[in-house]
Design a protein around this motif. Structure first.
Motif, PDB file in Angstrom:
ATOM      1  N   UNK A  73     -26.383   1.376  48.088  1.00  0.00           N
ATOM      2  CA  UNK A  73     -24.987   1.216  48.512  1.00  0.00           C
ATOM      3  C   UNK A  73     -24.028   1.345  47.318  1.00  0.00           C
ATOM      4  N   UNK A  74     -24.165   0.456  46.330  1.00  0.00           N
ATOM      5  CA  UNK A  74     -23.359   0.543  45.107  1.00  0.00           C
ATOM      6  C   UNK A  74     -24.141  -0.079  43.969  1.00  0.00           C
ATOM      7  N   UNK A 149     -19.634   7.726  41.196  1.00  0.00           N
ATOM      8  CA  UNK A 149     -19.319   6.614  42.081  1.00  0.00           C
ATOM      9  C   UNK A 149     -19.428   6.988  43.556  1.00  0.00           C
ATOM     10  N   UNK A 150     -19.734   6.006  44.360  1.00  0.00           N
ATOM     11  CA  UNK A 150     -19.728   6.197  45.810  1.00  0.00           C
ATOM     12  C   UNK A 150     -18.387   5.809  46.409  1.00  0.00           C
ATOM     13  N   UNK A 151     -17.591   5.035  45.661  1.00  0.00           N
ATOM     14  CA  UNK A 151     -16.302   4.559  46.148  1.00  0.00           C
ATOM     15  C   UNK A 151     -15.231   4.687  45.068  1.00  0.00           C
ATOM     16  N   UNK A 165     -15.845   7.775  48.614  1.00  0.00           N
ATOM     17  CA  UNK A 165     -15.513   9.092  48.063  1.00  0.00           C
ATOM     18  C   UNK A 165     -15.708  10.172  49.127  1.00  0.00           C
ATOM     19  N   UNK A 166     -16.719  10.008  49.976  1.00  0.00           N
ATOM     20  CA  UNK A 166     -17.020  11.006  51.005  1.00  0.00           C
ATOM     21  C   UNK A 166     -15.898  11.165  52.026  1.00  0.00           C
ATOM     22  N   UNK A 167     -14.993  10.190  52.132  1.00  0.00           N
ATOM     23  CA  UNK A 167     -13.903  10.262  53.103  1.00  0.00           C
ATOM     24  C   UNK A 167     -12.640  10.895  52.536  1.00  0.00           C
ATOM     25  N   UNK A 168     -12.623  11.184  51.239  1.00  0.00           N
ATOM     26  CA  UNK A 168     -11.428  11.742  50.606  1.00  0.00           C
ATOM     27  C   UNK A 168     -11.416  13.260  50.783  1.00  0.00           C
ATOM     28  N   UNK A 198     -14.308  16.044  36.295  1.00  0.00           N
ATOM     29  CA  UNK A 198     -15.535  15.994  35.494  1.00  0.00           C
ATOM     30  C   UNK A 198     -16.592  15.115  36.146  1.00  0.00           C
ATOM     31  N   UNK A 199     -16.173  14.036  36.806  1.00  0.00           N
ATOM     32  CA  UNK A 199     -17.122  13.108  37.414  1.00  0.00           C
ATOM     33  C   UNK A 199     -17.718  13.653  38.712  1.00  0.00           C
TER      34      UNK A 199
END
Length: 261
Positions: A73-74, A149-151, A165-168, A198-199
């Motif tokens: 998850x994180x 990151x995931x968020x 991040x997947x929702x952006x 870069x990330x």
């Protein structure tokens, strides 16, 4: 963080334990009890991952976080990056069974690092150090990160709001901030567009000097009249969003190749 100097007794630190394995959480709790006469603490809470930990931090005051690095998850490093945005950020001590992180952590001046199985003496030393030092800086944590990151974290009304991040759908630089746009709303990130590019090189694609789009959200491209020159330019059409995003002439060759159009 509270501590009394001189010969006075140390004030107890409020500790949050974060690990995806229940036995590991319980061992740390027991070890903290074993060294309570030398390094007094009390358990503010326990969590199985970074998301649970951040939710707990909204309810509890915490001086110190003991967190595993590899968690679902994180992970612990991403957790530390989000925690660093808090007004009164707790100190962070990483705990992990994977020693490949140890050298990197110390070279990058992380607060402290405990290799599992954690020993009481080392835990006491780390807590003593945590009373004196500030949390590691975000740029250090970014270099340590085992994965992107995931968020994203946004500070709103004194709390941390996590945005997957997947929702952006896109990231756009506006003055001192970066606007992150989801289907529902906009969020303001206090980050650099260059650092975000870069990330997340596989997730986001630059279409303009001030804009990155989420590759998965692209519905197509079209010609449209944009700007003040009255000429037709290429624009990106995004799934679930009416707004069309202009592609600069400079970026169009790279965008065309990346999208296969």
């Amino acid at each position: 963080m509270r501590a009394m100097s001189g010969g006075a007794a140390l004030a107890p630190l409020a500790v949050l334990i974060v690990d995806d394995e229940a036995p590991a959480r319980e061992r740390l709790r027991d070890l903290l009890g074993d060294i309570a006469d030398r390094q007094p603490t009390h358990i503010a809470g326990m969590a199985a991952n970074g998301v649970e930990a951040l939710a707990l931090l909204e309810r509890e005051r915490v001086d110190l976080i003991l967190t595993d690095i590899r968690m679902p998850v994180m992970d612990g490093i991403e957790l530390a990056r989000h925690v660093g945005r808090l007004e009164h950020a707790p100190a962070v001590i990483f705990t992990t069974a994977y020693d490949e992180y140890a050298v990197r952590a110390f070279e990058l001046a992380a607060l402290d690092y405990l290799l599992k199985p954690v020993r009481a003496v080392r835990l006491g030393e780390a807590i003593a150090k945590a009373r004196r030092l500030r949390p590691p800086a975000d740029d250090i944590l970014r270099q340590m990160a085992p994965a992107s990151r995931s968020h994203f974290s946004i500070s709103e009304r004194g709390r941390i709001l996590l945005v997957p991040v997947a929702e952006v759908l896109f990231l756009r630089a506006e003055q001192k901030y970066v606007v992150a746009r989801s289907r529902e709303r906009e969020y303001l990130l206090d980050e650099s567009l260059v650092q975000l590019e870069e990330e997340f090189p596989e997730r986001f694609l630059r279409i303009h000097r001030n804009c990155l789009i989420a590759r998965h959200a692209v519905k197509g491209v079209a010609r449209a009249i944009t700007g003040e020159d009255g000429e037709a330019h290429w624009v990106i059409l995004l799934d679930g969003l009416a707004e069309q995003l202009p592609v600069s002439r400079r970026q169009w060759p790279a965008v065309k190749e990346a999208l296969g159009v």
